[in-house]
Design an enzyme around this catalytic site. Structure first.
Site, PDB file in Angstrom:
ATOM      1  N   GLU A  79       4.232  -4.803  28.187  1.00 14.64           N
ATOM      2  CA  GLU A  79       3.903  -3.273  28.382  1.00 14.64           C
ATOM      3  C   GLU A  79       2.533  -3.284  29.178  1.00 14.64           C
ATOM      4  O   GLU A  79       1.919  -2.354  29.054  1.00 14.64           O
ATOM      5  CB  GLU A  79       4.041  -2.534  27.018  1.00 14.64           C
ATOM      6  N   CYS A 111       6.456  -3.415  22.152  1.00 16.18           N
ATOM      7  CA  CYS A 111       6.076  -4.594  21.657  1.00 16.18           C
ATOM      8  C   CYS A 111       7.541  -5.481  21.357  1.00 16.18           C
ATOM      9  O   CYS A 111       7.299  -6.643  21.046  1.00 16.18           O
ATOM     10  CB  CYS A 111       5.470  -4.465  20.209  1.00 16.18           C
ATOM     11  N   HIS A 233       6.521  -8.418  13.418  1.00 15.96           N
ATOM     12  CA  HIS A 233       5.328  -7.996  14.419  1.00 15.96           C
ATOM     13  C   HIS A 233       4.099  -7.616  13.680  1.00 15.96           C
ATOM     14  O   HIS A 233       4.451  -6.948  12.765  1.00 15.96           O
ATOM     15  CB  HIS A 233       5.983  -6.645  15.080  1.00 15.96           C
ATOM     16  N   LYS A 242       1.808  -4.877   4.588  1.00 12.30           N
ATOM     17  CA  LYS A 242       2.602  -3.889   4.393  1.00 12.30           C
ATOM     18  C   LYS A 242       4.077  -3.983   4.424  1.00 12.30           C
ATOM     19  O   LYS A 242       4.959  -3.524   3.355  1.00 12.30           O
ATOM     20  CB  LYS A 242       2.385  -2.684   5.018  1.00 12.30           C
TER      21      LYS A 242
HETATM   22  N1  CAA Z   1     -12.783  -1.631   2.555  1.00  9.44           N
HETATM   23  C1  CAA Z   1     -11.472  -1.939   2.767  1.00  9.44           C
HETATM   24  N2  CAA Z   1     -10.513  -1.150   3.070  1.00  9.44           N
HETATM   25  C2  CAA Z   1     -10.603  -0.219   3.615  1.00  9.44           C
HETATM   26  C3  CAA Z   1     -11.922   0.435   3.798  1.00  9.44           C
HETATM   27  C4  CAA Z   1     -13.064  -0.377   3.089  1.00  9.44           C
HETATM   28  N3  CAA Z   1     -14.330   0.186   3.293  1.00  9.44           N
HETATM   29  N4  CAA Z   1     -11.892   1.533   4.281  1.00  9.44           N
HETATM   30  C5  CAA Z   1     -10.552   1.874   4.608  1.00  9.44           C
HETATM   31  N5  CAA Z   1      -9.854   0.957   4.290  1.00  9.44           N
HETATM   32  C6  CAA Z   1      -8.479   0.711   4.348  1.00  9.44           C
HETATM   33  C7  CAA Z   1      -7.721   1.896   4.200  1.00  9.44           C
HETATM   34  O1  CAA Z   1      -7.625   2.050   2.665  1.00  9.44           O
HETATM   35  C8  CAA Z   1      -6.609   1.615   4.720  1.00  9.44           C
HETATM   36  O2  CAA Z   1      -5.882   0.761   3.874  1.00  9.44           O
HETATM   37  P1  CAA Z   1      -4.037   1.204   3.864  1.00  9.44           P
HETATM   38  O3  CAA Z   1      -3.410   1.392   5.339  1.00  9.44           O
HETATM   39  O4  CAA Z   1      -3.509   0.094   3.128  1.00  9.44           O
HETATM   40  O5  CAA Z   1      -4.117   2.535   2.988  1.00  9.44           O
HETATM   41  C9  CAA Z   1      -6.991   0.859   6.082  1.00  9.44           C
HETATM   42  O6  CAA Z   1      -8.183   0.302   5.807  1.00  9.44           O
HETATM   43  C10 CAA Z   1      -7.199   1.321   7.333  1.00  9.44           C
HETATM   44  O7  CAA Z   1      -7.721   2.635   7.017  1.00  9.44           O
HETATM   45  P2  CAA Z   1      -7.417   3.985   7.585  1.00  9.44           P
HETATM   46  O8  CAA Z   1      -5.904   4.314   7.584  1.00  9.44           O
HETATM   47  O9  CAA Z   1      -8.404   5.410   7.271  1.00  9.44           O
HETATM   48  O10 CAA Z   1      -7.661   3.695   9.336  1.00  9.44           O
HETATM   49  P3  CAA Z   1      -7.597   4.566  10.585  1.00  9.44           P
HETATM   50  O11 CAA Z   1      -7.079   5.850  10.224  1.00  9.44           O
HETATM   51  O12 CAA Z   1      -8.975   4.310  11.039  1.00  9.44           O
HETATM   52  O13 CAA Z   1      -6.580   3.799  11.607  1.00  9.44           O
HETATM   53  C11 CAA Z   1      -4.567   2.554  12.267  1.00  9.44           C
HETATM   54  C12 CAA Z   1      -5.699   2.691  11.146  1.00  9.44           C
HETATM   55  C13 CAA Z   1      -3.514   3.721  12.153  1.00  9.44           C
HETATM   56  C14 CAA Z   1      -3.717   1.300  12.174  1.00  9.44           C
HETATM   57  C15 CAA Z   1      -5.304   2.895  13.645  1.00  9.44           C
HETATM   58  O14 CAA Z   1      -6.053   1.412  13.737  1.00  9.44           O
HETATM   59  C16 CAA Z   1      -4.336   2.595  14.760  1.00  9.44           C
HETATM   60  O15 CAA Z   1      -3.938   3.735  15.087  1.00  9.44           O
HETATM   61  N6  CAA Z   1      -3.801   1.504  15.341  1.00  9.44           N
HETATM   62  C17 CAA Z   1      -2.901   1.304  16.425  1.00  9.44           C
HETATM   63  C18 CAA Z   1      -1.769   1.768  16.141  1.00  9.44           C
HETATM   64  C19 CAA Z   1      -0.931   0.613  15.255  1.00  9.44           C
HETATM   65  O16 CAA Z   1      -1.231  -0.498  15.389  1.00  9.44           O
HETATM   66  N7  CAA Z   1       0.061   1.130  14.437  1.00  9.44           N
HETATM   67  C20 CAA Z   1       1.029   0.025  13.980  1.00  9.44           C
HETATM   68  C21 CAA Z   1       2.411   0.289  13.892  1.00  9.44           C
HETATM   69  S1  CAA Z   1       3.183   0.519  15.459  1.00  9.44           S
HETATM   70  C22 CAA Z   1       3.581  -0.757  16.223  1.00  9.44           C
HETATM   71  O17 CAA Z   1       3.463  -1.720  15.239  1.00  9.44           O
HETATM   72  C23 CAA Z   1       3.436  -1.089  17.547  1.00  9.44           C
HETATM   73  C24 CAA Z   1       2.282  -1.570  18.174  1.00  9.44           C
HETATM   74  O18 CAA Z   1       2.149  -2.857  18.142  1.00  9.44           O
HETATM   75  C25 CAA Z   1       0.917  -0.536  18.450  1.00  9.44           C
END
Ligand code: CAA
Length: 389
Positions: A79, A111, A233, A242
């Site tokens: 992609e 992906c 993936h 997860k």
């Molecule tokens: N210590 C330990 N853990 C902590 C922490 C700390 N101090 N602070 C936060 N965390 C944890 C949170 O509890 C959370 O854990 P859970 O998911 O188990 O609840 C984790 O860290 C992430 O925290 P947030 O949810 O607050 O993180 P965020 O809102 O900043 O974003 C994300 C996380 C949504 C993955 C973001 O990085 C993102 O958008 N990534 C790109 C999209 C992606 O990868 N999506 C995956 C599915 S889609 C797919 O698979 C296709 C692809 O390749 C893109």
């Protein structure tokens, strides 16, 4: 006749950032990135490494003369395509010296497309058992500085040679795939960066996983006890955890413990590279096969492929006796440990660089920043030039 993966090569650029240092600069608790997201290092692609050069480098690691003669189909899943018209497969075909009577095509569905390529390769080989197919999954995951997706970036490529009587993994012919038109992650034509609805994308991934797995169980009459290990993936390694938790929620203690036991080896490489989109599932498989304990002959591995937008598929394969002899564990460990760490400032500069969006010629510095046999050396008269070092 068994058909599957006969060889697997891997390439990632030779520069990376440390996730704890990125967290410090972003004012985030480092544990969020290393535990919450589950990433330790992030590969960074300099301009001289793009989807084509990375795929060619991954392929060159495994191709020998016999493969070059037998391959008659090159499938390039990405992609991060570099041209709206010409497929990356044509460049890779040339850069890796594959015999000329071959088909070369690029596939796209976020992906997921390397999985589609594997399925196409299996169909082709079942009709032409003497053929081999080169399948590539190659990408640069880029969300931009200071974005939610930034800690889940990465870059790299996996190259697989598919053949009859494979020496690594025989792929089962039963699988379940699913398509649904959603907007969880996408990259409009005008943008260098992906757009993402992060939380929705996580949920969509898990919904797809549960749905294809449930249907797969019904169709195949297999359940978790039939699998030695599972690979997913891996957009970031916590997502893999997860996924594993979702599938083992109601499992027996024995199944849950066995499958969880393979989680760390199955994400060992992904933790140090980051998301490589199309190649991520196969990097996880590579990691399991090279970093995990030796699996028994015919041990079955379940694989979940997910490409936003979205398409998902659950399929499986069985390991071949002596597969370890055909893995390149030392080479891959050296590739990762010989990389140079970038400062966050250097990384920010690289991330903001882009090739000209007009007709300007450009000559790239290929000496310092990009190890690898093949590099993008420049663009002249709108033609990309790749150089073999
Ligand atoms: N210590 C330990 N853990 C902590 C922490 C700390 N101090 N602070 C936060 N965390 C944890 C949170 O509890 C959370 O854990 P859970 O998911 O188990 O609840 C984790 O860290 C992430 O925290 P947030 O949810 O607050 O993180 P965020 O809102 O900043 O974003 C994300 C996380 C949504 C993955 C973001 O990085 C993102 O958008 N990534 C790109 C999209 C992606 O990868 N999506 C995956 C599915 S889609 C797919 O698979 C296709 C692809 O390749 C893109």
């Amino acid at each position: 006749m068994e058909i599957g993966i006969d060889k697997i090569g891997f390439y990632t650029p030779d520069v990376f950032i440390d996730m704890e240092k990125l967290a410090e600069v972003r004012g985030v608790d480092p544990a969020k990135y290393t535990i919450g997201i589950g990433q330790e290092k992030q590969a960074v692609a300099p301009l001289s490494q793009d989807a084509v050069s990375m795929a060619a480098n991954a392929a060159l690691e495994v191709l020998d003369e016999e493969d070059r003669e037998a391959i008659d189909f090159v499938l390039f899943g990405t992609e991060s395509g570099v041209d709206h018209s010409k497929s990356g497969a044509v460049w890779v075909h040339h850069l890796t010296d594959i015999q000329k009577y071959a088909r070369s095509v690029e596939l796209k569905q976020a992906c997921y497309s390397a999985t589609a390529a594997i399925k196409m390769a299996m169909g082709h080989i079942s009709l032409h058992p003497e053929s081999k197919v080169l399948v590539l999954g190659t990408d640069i995951a880029k969300y931009g500085l200071n974005t939610g997706g930034e800690p889940t970036q990465g870059a790299g490529a996996v190259a697989m040679i598919l053949s009859a009587n494979p020496r690594i993994l025989a792929i089962d012919t039963d699988s379940v795939s699913m398509t649904e038109d959603i907007s969880d992650f996408w990259r409009p034509l005008h943008s260098d960066y992906a757009y993402v609805d992060g939380k929705f994308s996580n949920q969509a991934y898990l919904n797809f996983l549960t749905e294809v797995w449930n249907r797969y169980k019904e169709k195949s009459q297999r359940d978790l006890s039939d699998f030695e290990a599972l690979c997913f993936h891996v957009p970031y390694t916590k997502m893999g955890k997860k996924a594993l938790k979702a599938l083992t929620e109601n499992a027996s203690e024995e199944d849950a413990a066995r499958l969880m036991g393979y989680y760390e080896p199955s994400v060992f490489y992904n933790k140090q590279v980051g998301n490589i989109y199309t190649g991520s599932l196969y990097l996880s498989l590579l990691s399991l096969l090279e970093q995990g304990p030796e699996l028994a002959e015919n041990a079955r591995i379940g694989l979940f492929s997910y490409g936003s937008g979205a398409v998902g598929e659950f399929f499986s394969g069985t390991v071949k006796p002596g597969y370890r002899e055909h893995m390149l564990k030392e080479e891959h460990e050296a590739l990762l440990s010989n990389r140079r760490e970038l400062t966050i400032e250097e990384y920010e500069n690289i991330l903001q660089q882009a090739l000209p969006k007009d007709e300007t010629d450009v000559e790239l510095d290929t000496q310092e920043a990009a190890a690898g046999t093949v590099v993008l050396s420049g663009v002249h008269s709108n033609v990309r030039n790749y150089t073999k070092k």
